[in-house]
Design an enzyme around this catalytic site. Structure first.
Site, PDB file in Angstrom:
ATOM      1  N   GLU A   1       0.770  -1.271   0.065  1.00  0.00           N
ATOM      2  CA  GLU A   1      -0.036   0.064  -0.027  1.00  0.00           C
ATOM      3  C   GLU A   1       0.921   1.137  -0.029  1.00  0.00           C
ATOM      4  O   GLU A   1       0.568   2.252  -0.372  1.00  0.00           O
ATOM      5  CB  GLU A   1      -0.954   0.000   1.131  1.00  0.00           C
ATOM      6  CG  GLU A   1      -2.229  -0.958   1.008  1.00  0.00           C
ATOM      7  CD  GLU A   1      -1.935  -2.253   1.463  1.00  0.00           C
ATOM      8  OE1 GLU A   1      -0.540  -2.647   1.638  1.00  0.00           O
ATOM      9  OE2 GLU A   1      -2.763  -3.307   0.985  1.00  0.00           O
TER      10      GLU A   1
ATOM     11  N   HIS B   1     -11.583  -5.479   9.046  1.00  0.00           N
ATOM     12  CA  HIS B   1     -12.153  -5.345   7.598  1.00  0.00           C
ATOM     13  C   HIS B   1     -13.390  -4.405   7.819  1.00  0.00           C
ATOM     14  O   HIS B   1     -14.392  -4.633   7.165  1.00  0.00           O
ATOM     15  CB  HIS B   1     -12.794  -6.746   7.025  1.00  0.00           C
ATOM     16  CG  HIS B   1     -11.597  -7.471   6.611  1.00  0.00           C
ATOM     17  ND1 HIS B   1     -10.736  -8.286   7.127  1.00  0.00           N
ATOM     18  CD2 HIS B   1     -11.022  -7.636   5.388  1.00  0.00           C
ATOM     19  CE1 HIS B   1      -9.693  -8.860   6.877  1.00  0.00           C
ATOM     20  NE2 HIS B   1      -9.965  -8.457   5.294  1.00  0.00           N
TER      21      HIS B   1
HETATM   22  C1  LIG Z   1      -2.110  -4.870   4.119  1.00  0.00           C
HETATM   23  C2  LIG Z   1      -3.222  -5.718   3.465  1.00  0.00           C
HETATM   24  N1  LIG Z   1      -3.541  -5.529   2.021  1.00  0.00           N
HETATM   25  C3  LIG Z   1      -4.360  -6.153   1.580  1.00  0.00           C
HETATM   26  C4  LIG Z   1      -5.103  -7.291   2.144  1.00  0.00           C
HETATM   27  C5  LIG Z   1      -6.150  -7.931   1.326  1.00  0.00           C
HETATM   28  N2  LIG Z   1      -5.555  -9.202   1.164  1.00  0.00           N
HETATM   29  C6  LIG Z   1      -5.793 -10.400   1.845  1.00  0.00           C
HETATM   30  S1  LIG Z   1      -5.051 -11.571   1.431  1.00  0.00           S
HETATM   31  C7  LIG Z   1      -4.185 -10.795   0.109  1.00  0.00           C
HETATM   32  C8  LIG Z   1      -3.518 -11.603  -1.089  1.00  0.00           C
HETATM   33  C9  LIG Z   1      -2.363 -12.129  -0.240  1.00  0.00           C
HETATM   34  O1  LIG Z   1      -1.654 -12.822  -1.314  1.00  0.00           O
HETATM   35  P1  LIG Z   1      -0.443 -13.759  -0.723  1.00  0.00           P
HETATM   36  O2  LIG Z   1       0.441 -13.090   0.253  1.00  0.00           O
HETATM   37  O3  LIG Z   1       0.236 -14.361  -2.000  1.00  0.00           O
HETATM   38  O4  LIG Z   1      -1.034 -15.077   0.048  1.00  0.00           O
HETATM   39  P2  LIG Z   1      -1.878 -16.046  -0.650  1.00  0.00           P
HETATM   40  O5  LIG Z   1      -3.440 -15.678  -0.170  1.00  0.00           O
HETATM   41  O6  LIG Z   1      -1.750 -16.265  -2.189  1.00  0.00           O
HETATM   42  O7  LIG Z   1      -1.498 -17.270   0.055  1.00  0.00           O
HETATM   43  C10 LIG Z   1      -4.841  -9.541  -0.112  1.00  0.00           C
HETATM   44  C11 LIG Z   1      -4.450  -8.675  -0.910  1.00  0.00           C
HETATM   45  C12 LIG Z   1      -4.678  -7.459   3.162  1.00  0.00           C
HETATM   46  N3  LIG Z   1      -5.025  -8.546   4.222  1.00  0.00           N
HETATM   47  N4  LIG Z   1      -3.660  -6.624   4.186  1.00  0.00           N
END
Ligand SMILES: Cc1ncc(C[n+]2csc(CCOP(=O)(O)OP(=O)(O)O)c2C)c(N)n1
Ligand SMILES: Cc1ncc(C[n+]2csc(CCOP(=O)(O)OP(=O)(O)O)c2C)c(N)n1
Ligand SMILES: [Mg+2]
Ligand SMILES: [Mg+2]
Lengths: 339, 327, 339, 327
Positions: B60, B129
């Site tokens: 972010e 959230h």
């Molecule tokens: C700081 C932040 N930004 C956005 C989110 C929303 N969000 C939750 S999981 C995710 C994707 C995470 O991807 P990754 O780290 O590759 O883990 P995966 O879910 O693929 O195992 C996002 C964008 C969040 N939880 N925290």
């Protein structure tokens, strides 16, 4: 159809790694248990018994493998929302997890305060986790620093997805860990998706592990469908940490078998072919195949395990379901320490 | 005019502005093929391409920081934060950089970024959230903060925000996305950033709210009307800079003020409205300035009984109205 | 005492790089000018004419060299507080800088609103800078992205100290730049100190440049005392960016010749020996020696240059000193755009 | 008892707590050999070693984040931010993590970190070395925020903060470091986090302040006494949780309230005090609740005339007192 020779070779694999037959069978059990719990959670969600699920289908193999060398009592684990299997190995029960899913007062992670998937358990030294991706990495490094300063001998393991490695916190944590040679295993479960964002839009390198060199620590990659290889790299990193040689970055390449969460529809951004491809990499299937090949599992023992898992999950579901919801005005509690 | 949902109004504003001005671009997590986790950016990447609809890495601070750089070099970026809860890593970039670029350069560099963030509690959104973040940012001079309460305003104010030469934090209460509907013109129009608006005239007390709390407050006001209490409901809409005149005018008429906000009470946004009324409308007041706000705990807990304990429903608003009217 | 042969070899150096005699003499002029201005600012501060100074003694060589390939009109520069020499090359005058030092109303960077050292100039496409270390990196990447999208052909250069590379913003910016192949030169002026914190407490690697590989971009290191080498790597990176091949991370190893700022006393944390060592790496001296060796400078021309610089700085000091302070209530202006 | 400077009181508290409890440790930029840019940690690394006095990389988010981890594993870290202006990159770690660790874990994990930050304007500190950040953090449930106004309190409250089982943001107004002196016991004592204190009793109006503004307000009150206006000056000290009782009691006595703070006015900390008084002491009030605060621009500009335009001096405070007393 496996030749005797091939059989010996593969058999040699887990033993050569110092894993007993008992070990690998238990590892399989945890992988299957996590998957069973996972399936159940999604069923409960669809049935309206749970508001939300986020879990780790496809990630279980590397999680169980990485947790295997850890000292379940003494060591720390800092999870993320996909760490279902890892938390089970660390000591949480299926009931513990379902209490969280149902937001019950006795949910050990948060007493029903957090969304499902936000694990934490003081008895098993699983740190409480939040939602913002990436924040847990500095925490783990701080825990490990404290272990070193206090000479407790504890090792810390922390997990994140590859998406989380884009965060500034991830960078800062690795840097600090390397400078102070903190005893920490820095795990990245790379499923090549951050919700819908594919790897190539997340980084211009094909692998997260290459970043380790920039911090002055070893970085390794292992195929998350090869559970024994996952174990091998974790064990090596664990031993390094124990010897005071500092952190290791471990990247596991894993398939994400389902949607990101119950709020997501992966069909919007993943093709049918891609979904077919990833299913072939399911660690439950690859590890089962290995254990069948080496003669440790067969149709009947597999049925027994499945049966036992189903029964355990049934019992846990009932137990968690019967547990009471938190009382409304307990919501004001625990803002600060209470004597 | 079509009756559309709040989220559709947001989506329309994106489509229209991107079509008419090549400088407009969107960046954020999952804004591309997925169309955003709430669908605000649905259909954009197909129409405007990956260069103008950027699925960013999960980071972010750089979403904000890169947008600032783009804005300084001739683009009009809309940076989406997936949830307002996840804007916090970008706090430094927004507060130290975007909000100060014009002031610190003595007016020569501007920073026309729109930061969009879905905020507030809905069902089961829990601690991380569901946050209300307006107080953190409305406190920051140099930043405009808006929280439209109707689909009409959502579209019109988003267009105004995109065209604004300064940074705007655009807050969308996520509970409104799919359940709040309203008439929205198909074509182009803007709703100016600045003025508050009286949504319901009344003589007995003034109620100030925005976002989802405005909807709940209007419902509570209707209920109160049946009890004979006529509540004047003022939609703040623009949280910064604040339209104090409209507030003072209303208090001068009703002599009573109730401020409703979902964020935790202590130093939440309503504190400023209360403080202004206490200072500038003191002699108009017949009763204490009352606030109804979220409890001072770190967030909305997940379990239903806890969530209800926290949440501000029309019932709680009605109770506050009764209490204030009784003075 | 230089042999004819050695002479030819060294002569060949700048010409081989495509730099004319005129070029290197001008480069020297800017290095000396920046140093002269620098000295003057410290004198003015000690005399009570300025509240605060932060500047770049020791960093001038690499800054002038890195700026040299840039198109002064078209390209962007995102500076940091040590970028005195770079800003001069980009077009700011000594008077411009002293107007900032004296916080005059006509200070082009901020109209006296910011502390000295916070450069910015719209006419020369120097972005306004703030104090929080690291924030400028994403800005530069955003500027470069816009250049690419708008097909303006602009290249962006951004500078930071090695301390700033510890910030999350730095990591996030490099990652974004690499993914989108942004036309940007990512400069790190590594003086092995973040105020008092030595390099080994900032990172477990000996060089920042090794981090580039983790993002998928080239990373190079050059000795900041070797001005021609600094130019060479910048030119290469510039050409790469022009060809659409994306960003380059450039690390310049530079001596920090003075205290961090006028608020700092480096004697608290730097030994006499260390200070002696770094003085030997002064790019003003090394570059001067080169130019003398190749016969482009001698005692008399050096005296002329010094004289000219002294005069220019004197004039600028007077001019800036005479400029009016801002009117008090102009402080409310420029909160938002004014028609 | 010795008369020492504010900065020395801070330094003493560090020395004593680190000597008596091996769990206490300091981390931050330049806290080691340099002893901190203001000298707060002078002499610590020589006495307690590099493992307990950590010169960190220049990365505030990890300073906070690593401290949180340490606190969860048995240490009592004191994280220094070099200037309050540079705490912003750590916003997410402090707000989402430190402040929520206990609540979100239903009480099982605590987070006893002290975050120290020199804040406020001094001469020539300009936009980015002078910020007041208390409003951002006092709004965050789960975080305690203190801003002691005397050397005695500085030492006693820092010790209380270090021993507190929850996270405390400890704000030190940098203008006080070298010019505010006071009697401070050599040995051990604590000043509890929580209670406000009446620093100067008075009957005509109540003035609420903290930090450097408290010093200036006391000086203004002395001046006013010569004009026959007796100002009761209340030192808020703990900004969160707020001691509302002491505030209300004072207003009940004087019937007038003036709140002085250096931060920009809009949604600054004083807004909450004003709102509380308007709600809970309304019938005690004989005059509007008045605030004297910084102008709503992004920070204190550097040039002397601009700095003076912004700054709240005893003269400006006296003028406000006169105005309020005249109602
Ligand atoms: C700081 C932040 N930004 C956005 C989110 C929303 N969000 C939750 S999981 C995710 C994707 C995470 O991807 P990754 O780290 O590759 O883990 P995966 O879910 O693929 O195992 C996002 C964008 C969040 N939880 N925290
Ligand atoms: C976010 C932030 N934290 C702390 C500071 C205080 N500070 C100013 S310069 C500096 C050291 C910078 O070191 P480096 O990046 O190596 O640059 P150098 O001064 O050595 O050229 C620090 C800690 C700051 N300006 N911003
Ligand atoms: Mg992923
Ligand atoms: Mg440095």
């Amino acid at each position: 159809m496996v030749s005797a020779e091939a059989n010996t070779t593969v058999e040699a694999r887990h033993r050569a790694l110092g894993l007993s037959d008992q070990d690998v069978l238990e590892m399989y059990y945890y992988i299957a248990l996590a998957r069973g719990l996972d399936d159940r959670m999604w069923v409960l969600q669809r049935a309206g018994k749970a508001m939300f699920v986020i879990s780790g289908p496809g990630h279980e193999g590397c999680q169980v493998a990485a947790m295997w060398p850890m000292d379940k009592k003494q060591d720390w684990f800092v999870p993320f929302y996909r760490s279902v299997a890892a938390c089970l190995v660390k000591g949480m029960t299926v009931t513990d997890m379902l209490l969280g899913l149902f937001a019950r007062a006795t949910d050990p992670s948060s007493g029903g305060r957090q969304m499902p998937g936000h694990y934490g358990h003081p008895r098993f030294k699983i740190l409480s986790t939040s939602s913002p991706v990436g924040t847990q990495y500095p925490h783990a490094v701080g825990i490990a620093y404290a272990s070193k300063l206090r000479r407790t001998g504890e090792i810390t393991m922390v997990s994140i997805g590859e998406g989380g490695t884009s965060q500034g916190d991830w960078h800062e944590a690795l840097n600090f860990a390397a400078i102070h040679k903190c005893p920490v295993l820095l795990i990245v479960e790379n499923n090549e998706l951050a919700i819908s964002v594919p790897l190539r839009k997340q980084m211009a390198v094909p692998s997260v592990a290459v970043r380790a060199a920039g911090y002055g620590m070893p970085g390794v990659t292992a195929d998350g469908s090869d559970v024994l290889e996952c174990y091998r790299v974790a064990k090596e990193a664990y031993d390094r940490a124990r010897r005071g040689e500092g952190p290791t970055l471990i990247e596991y390449r894993v398939p994400r078998l389902g949607s990101h969460s119950s709020d997501d529809q992966q069909e919007r951004y993943r093709s049918r072919e891609e979904l077919e491809q990833v299913r072939k990499r399911d660690p439950l299937l690859t590890f089962r195949a290995y254990l069948e090949r080496v003669g440790l599992l067969n149709e009947s023992t597999l049925k027994d395990i499945a049966e036992r898992i189903r029964r355990d999950i049934d019992t846990a579901t009932d137990e968690a379901d019967r547990a009471p919801l938190p009382q409304p005005d307990t919501a004001r509690r625990h803002l600060f320490f209470e004597e | 005019m079509a009756e559309i949902r709040y989220i559709d109004a947001i989506n329309q504003a994106h489509h229209e502005e991107m079509a008419q001005d090549a400088r407009v671009l969107v960046l954020g997590e999952d804004v591309g093929r997925k169309g955003g986790v709430f669908g605000a950016t649905m259909g954009l990447v197909e129409k405007f391409g990956e260069d103008r609809v950027i699925d960013t890495p999960l980071a972010e601070s750089s979403i904000a920081g890169v947008a600032i750089g783009m804005a300084c070099n001739g683009l009009l970026p809309i940076a989406e934060f997936q949830f307002a809860d996840f804007i916090h890593p970008a706090f430094n970039q927004i507060v130290s950089e975007a909000a100060r670029m014009r002031y610190r350069s003595n007016g020569v560099y501007g920073c026309p970024v729109v930061f969009r963030a879905p905020y507030g509690g809905s069902h089961g959104t829990a601690l991380y959230h569901s946050q209300s973040i307006e107080a953190f940012y409305a406190h920051v001079p140099g930043l405009k903060v808006v929280a439209p309460s109707t689909p009409y305003d959502a579209k019109g104010m988003l267009k105004a925000a995109i065209r604004d030469p300064d940074p705007v934090l655009f807050l969308e209460h996520k509970r409104m996305y799919r359940i709040v509907r309203g008439e929205v013109p198909d074509g182009d129009y803007t709703v100016p950033i600045g003025p508050a608006v009286v949504r319901r005239p009344g003589r007995d007390l003034s109620l100030f709210a925005y976002g989802w709390m405005l909807s709940e407050s209007l419902a509570a006001a209707e209920e109160m009307a049946r009890e004979g209490i006529e509540v004047e409901v003022v939609d703040i809409r623009t949280l910064a800079p604040l339209d104090t005149a409209t507030i003072l005018k209303s208090v001068a008429k009703t002599n009573r003020a109730l401020i409703v906000y979902e964020d935790n009470q202590f130093l939440g946004y309503g504190a400023e409205i209360a403080a202004r009324i206490a200072e500038e409308a003191f002699f108009d007041l017949d009763a204490p300035v009352m606030r109804l706000a979220g409890p001072d705990v770190p967030g909305i807990p997940f379990a239903k009984p806890l969530e209800e304990w926290f949440s501000i429903s029309r019932g709680k608003i009605a109770a506050s109205i009764r209490k204030l009217a009784a003075y």
